[in-house]
Design a protein around this motif. Sequence first.
Motif, PDB file in Angstrom:
ATOM      1  N   MET A   1      11.988  69.752  25.386  1.00 28.31           N
ATOM      2  CA  MET A   1      11.980  70.908  24.517  1.00 28.31           C
ATOM      3  C   MET A   1      12.651  70.606  23.186  1.00 28.31           C
ATOM      4  O   MET A   1      12.285  71.156  22.164  1.00 28.31           O
ATOM      5  N   GLU A   2      13.626  69.700  23.221  1.00 24.48           N
ATOM      6  CA  GLU A   2      14.327  69.353  21.990  1.00 24.48           C
ATOM      7  C   GLU A   2      13.385  68.711  20.975  1.00 24.48           C
ATOM      8  O   GLU A   2      13.452  69.015  19.784  1.00 24.48           O
ATOM      9  N   TYR A   3      12.493  67.830  21.449  1.00 22.16           N
ATOM     10  CA  TYR A   3      11.547  67.188  20.545  1.00 22.16           C
ATOM     11  C   TYR A   3      10.536  68.189  19.991  1.00 22.16           C
ATOM     12  O   TYR A   3      10.130  68.083  18.838  1.00 22.16           O
ATOM     13  N   VAL A   5      11.051  71.359  19.307  1.00 24.00           N
ATOM     14  CA  VAL A   5      11.714  72.127  18.249  1.00 24.00           C
ATOM     15  C   VAL A   5      11.860  71.269  16.997  1.00 24.00           C
ATOM     16  O   VAL A   5      11.650  71.731  15.878  1.00 24.00           O
ATOM     17  N   GLN A   6      12.198  70.005  17.196  1.00 27.82           N
ATOM     18  CA  GLN A   6      12.412  69.109  16.061  1.00 27.82           C
ATOM     19  C   GLN A   6      11.105  68.812  15.313  1.00 27.82           C
ATOM     20  O   GLN A   6      11.103  68.695  14.093  1.00 27.82           O
ATOM     21  N   GLN A   8       8.122  70.713  15.454  1.00 25.07           N
ATOM     22  CA  GLN A   8       7.191  71.829  15.596  1.00 25.07           C
ATOM     23  C   GLN A   8       6.203  71.909  14.439  1.00 25.07           C
ATOM     24  O   GLN A   8       5.071  72.359  14.620  1.00 25.07           O
TER      25      GLN A   8
END
Length: 121
Positions: A1-3, A5-6, A8
């Motif tokens: 999920m972190e990637y 958001v980064q 998007q």
Amino acid sequence: MEYFVQFQLNVFAIVILAVLFMIMRTKSTVKSFSKKLLKMIMVAAAVAIIFEPLTWIFDRKLFSGAYVFEYSTNFILFLIGPVLGGLLLSYVDYHLFKNSSRIYHSSEEDSLFKRRVEDRW
């Protein structure tokens, strides 16, 4: 999920390119050289959009093959820039002059050109 958001914006750009590609594919009834060039531009842009986050993901990772992945993604990303620029310039050239032979030469035309050059020498 972190990637996600980064990156998007990259996901959003890929979705837009995919929608445009599908619209071109389904709504287009006439095949032309400019549409072929435009599809090539869209594919090259999609490749660049995919490989750009990969350069960040593999940066300073420590696993077997990370070095190869990092440099190969950087190589492809730097290589796709001039390819994309050349495709865009070819698209503009085709729209200005309406002559596909300025961009793409068939093998028959090449053999005629070679014969002419050989005849001069």
